[in-house]
Enzyme design. Structure first.
Site, PDB file in Angstrom:
ATOM      1  N   GLU A  64     -40.720  54.831  14.385  1.00 18.57           N
ATOM      2  CA  GLU A  64     -41.039  54.471  15.777  1.00 18.57           C
ATOM      3  C   GLU A  64     -41.043  52.951  15.914  1.00 18.57           C
ATOM      4  OE1 GLU A  64     -42.301  56.902  18.000  1.00 18.57           O
ATOM      5  OE2 GLU A  64     -42.365  58.557  16.568  1.00 18.57           O
ATOM      6  N   GLY A  88     -37.227  66.488  13.527  1.00 26.71           N
ATOM      7  CA  GLY A  88     -35.948  66.782  14.185  1.00 26.71           C
ATOM      8  C   GLY A  88     -36.105  67.894  15.195  1.00 26.71           C
ATOM      9  N   LYS A 101     -51.633  65.576   8.414  1.00 24.99           N
ATOM     10  CA  LYS A 101     -51.029  66.805   7.873  1.00 24.99           C
ATOM     11  C   LYS A 101     -51.811  67.307   6.657  1.00 24.99           C
ATOM     12  CE  LYS A 101     -46.540  65.288   9.601  1.00 24.99           C
ATOM     13  NZ  LYS A 101     -45.372  64.456   9.289  1.00 24.99           N
TER      14      LYS A 101
HETATM   15  N1  HSE Z   1     -43.134  60.868  11.936  1.00 19.23           N
HETATM   16  C1  HSE Z   1     -43.086  62.009  11.094  1.00 19.23           C
HETATM   17  C2  HSE Z   1     -42.431  61.663   9.773  1.00 19.23           C
HETATM   18  C3  HSE Z   1     -42.325  63.163  11.666  1.00 19.23           C
HETATM   19  O1  HSE Z   1     -41.930  60.547   9.589  1.00 19.23           O
HETATM   20  O2  HSE Z   1     -42.429  62.523   8.909  1.00 19.23           O
HETATM   21  C4  HSE Z   1     -43.133  64.067  12.494  1.00 19.23           C
HETATM   22  O3  HSE Z   1     -44.278  64.497  11.847  1.00 19.23           O
END
Ligand code: HSE
Length: 433
Positions: free
Chosen positions: A191, A303, A206
């Site tokens: 980002e 994705g 996560k």
């Molecule tokens: N931004 C996350 C990553 C993807 O780079 O794995 C979505 O969880």
């Protein structure tokens, strides 16, 4: 066949688009699996007059979230707006309205999941979140259902694709962190504000979820030890290679005698391990459980289509269980009763370390370092000392330790850093065997 289940989607961005297009493309096959059709009838999008690359003729578009969650004939609300403020409000409202919820929002589940699940339980609705961890990989399903026979001992995951991409490029191209970060931003992997990915926050969200469904404990995001990849230097990447390791950003949760470890940080992983060979933006989760032993789940962690695949799997699951008594559904956090296991403070964990020390090449400096380590009961597994950097007296000393309690290592580092012959701070990276 029963009437189709009606779905309202909040957010028609990347994942929303992937979800709608696959639902349309595979409509018959999905209906055959679910026992009835699954159709998106309403969606909230920022731009309602735009031409979407999928059929929106039969989707009522609005730019007001509340219009979707207040629709009386919608059965399931899919939340894809992200964030933890409006998303929380709108999900609680949907639950209050008796809607089932499917979400990809890891931050929301990690931080507010306990409250959301309690509200859902009270209302007898489901909240499904397969897409919140490792994108398209069905890791929630695997842990919560596939491994239901097992006592889970350990999970280690590459659960942030951006960090994995950056570390892979640093190793393969010898580039610096900042160069690769810029490249990742150009490619759209990172980002504009990459903080959540590179500081370990996304991985911590996560990991919080994985630990809860692995051990049946409440979600405890605030107790995760979090370290990102911003301090990894090219020098460390090269030394790792020389020692037979790769540096990977791992989320680790482990059952120990002291309690549950919850930590995300860069980690030395032996090159021969399968998980060390998960490269680029790919994700993988390694689980060690008593009956199955080690199992590894690999795939795309982000994705449109991959994440949409996980969202649709949840839609099918919810559809299949719509008429099931709430008490007979798979519990949100895998266990009917949660356990109150302590979370181990990072100072109390036991692991091996890579240390990189910059020293002046004076008589006895290595002897001082090794005696400080032995005073703290730290056993050395390997040691490398390079010749002085050309034109200077500065030498780099690299040490791999055997397992040590982290607070003892911290004490040793503090003492080493006070030596006159030592320059700057001691770099230390945990090693996972
Ligand atoms: N931004 C996350 C990553 C993807 O780079 O794995 C979505 O969880």
């Amino acid at each position: 066949m029963l009437n189709p289940v009606k779905v309202g989607i909040l957010g028609l961005g990347t994942v929303g688009g992937g979800t709608v297009s696959t639902l349309q493309k595979n409509a018959d096959e999905i209906a055959r699996r679910a026992g009835r059709g699954i159709v998106v009838t309403h969606a909230c999008a920022k731009e309602i007059n735009k031409a979407y690359p999928y059929d929106t003729d039969n989707i009522k578009l609005t730019d007001q979230l509340i219009d979707v969650v207040n629709q009386p004939d919608i059965d399931i609300v899919v939340e894809l707006i992200g964030g933890t403020t409006i998303a929380l409000e709108i999900i609680l409202k949907a639950i209050q309205n008796g809607k089932h919820v499917v979400t990809a929002n890891k931050a929301l589940i990690a931080k507010h999941g306990n409250e959301i699940f309690a509200a859902a339980q009270e209302k007898g609705v489901m909240v499904a979140f397969e897409a919140a961890v490792a994108g398209g990989i069905p890791i929630i399903k695997a842990l919560r259902e596939g491994l239901a026979a097992n006592e889970i001992a350990y999970i280690a995951g590459i659960i942030n694709g951006t960090s994995n991409f950056i570390l892979t490029e640093m190793r393969e191209k010898g580039s610096d962190f900042s160069e690769v970060l810029a490249e990742a931003q150009d490619l759209g992997y990172a980002e504009k504000d990459p903080t959540f990915d590179i500081e370990g926050v996304d991985a911590a969200h996560k990991l919080t979820i994985l630990a809860s469904i692995a051990f049946g404990i409440p979600l405890q995001f605030d107790k995760v030890y979090m370290e990102g990849i911003t301090k990894i230097s090219n020098e460390d990447v090269k030394f790792a290679d020389e020692l037979g390791y790769k540096i990977k950003h791992l989320g680790i949760t482990k059952r120990t005698d002291k309690g549950i470890e919850l930590r995300v940080h860069p980690t030395f992983v032996a090159k021969k391990r399968l998980i060390a060979n998960v490269e680029g933006v790919m994700n993988a989760v390694l689980v060690d459980s008593d009956a199955l032993g080690e199992s590894l789940y690999y795939g795309a962690g982000a994705g449109a289509l991959a994440t949409g695949s996980a969202i649709i799997a949840d839609l099918v699951d919810v559809t299949r269980t719509l008429t099931t008594d709430p008490g007979n559904r798979v519990p949100h956090l895998a266990f009917q009763a949660l356990a109150d296991l302590p979370i181990v403070a990072i100072e109390e964990i036991e692991t091996s370390y890579y240390l990189r020390i910059s020293a002046n090449d004076t008589l006895g400096v290595l002897a001082y370092i090794t005696s400080i380590l032995s005073e703290q009961n730290i056993n050395i597994e390997a040691i490398i000392q390079k010749e002085p950097i050309e034109g200077t007296e500065e030498v780099t000393i690299v040490i791999l330790t055997y397992k040590v309690v982290e607070k003892n290592l911290n004490k040793a580092i503090e003492t080493i850093e006070k030596l006159d012959a030592i320059n700057g701070q001691v770099t230390h990276i945990r090693v996972e065997n």
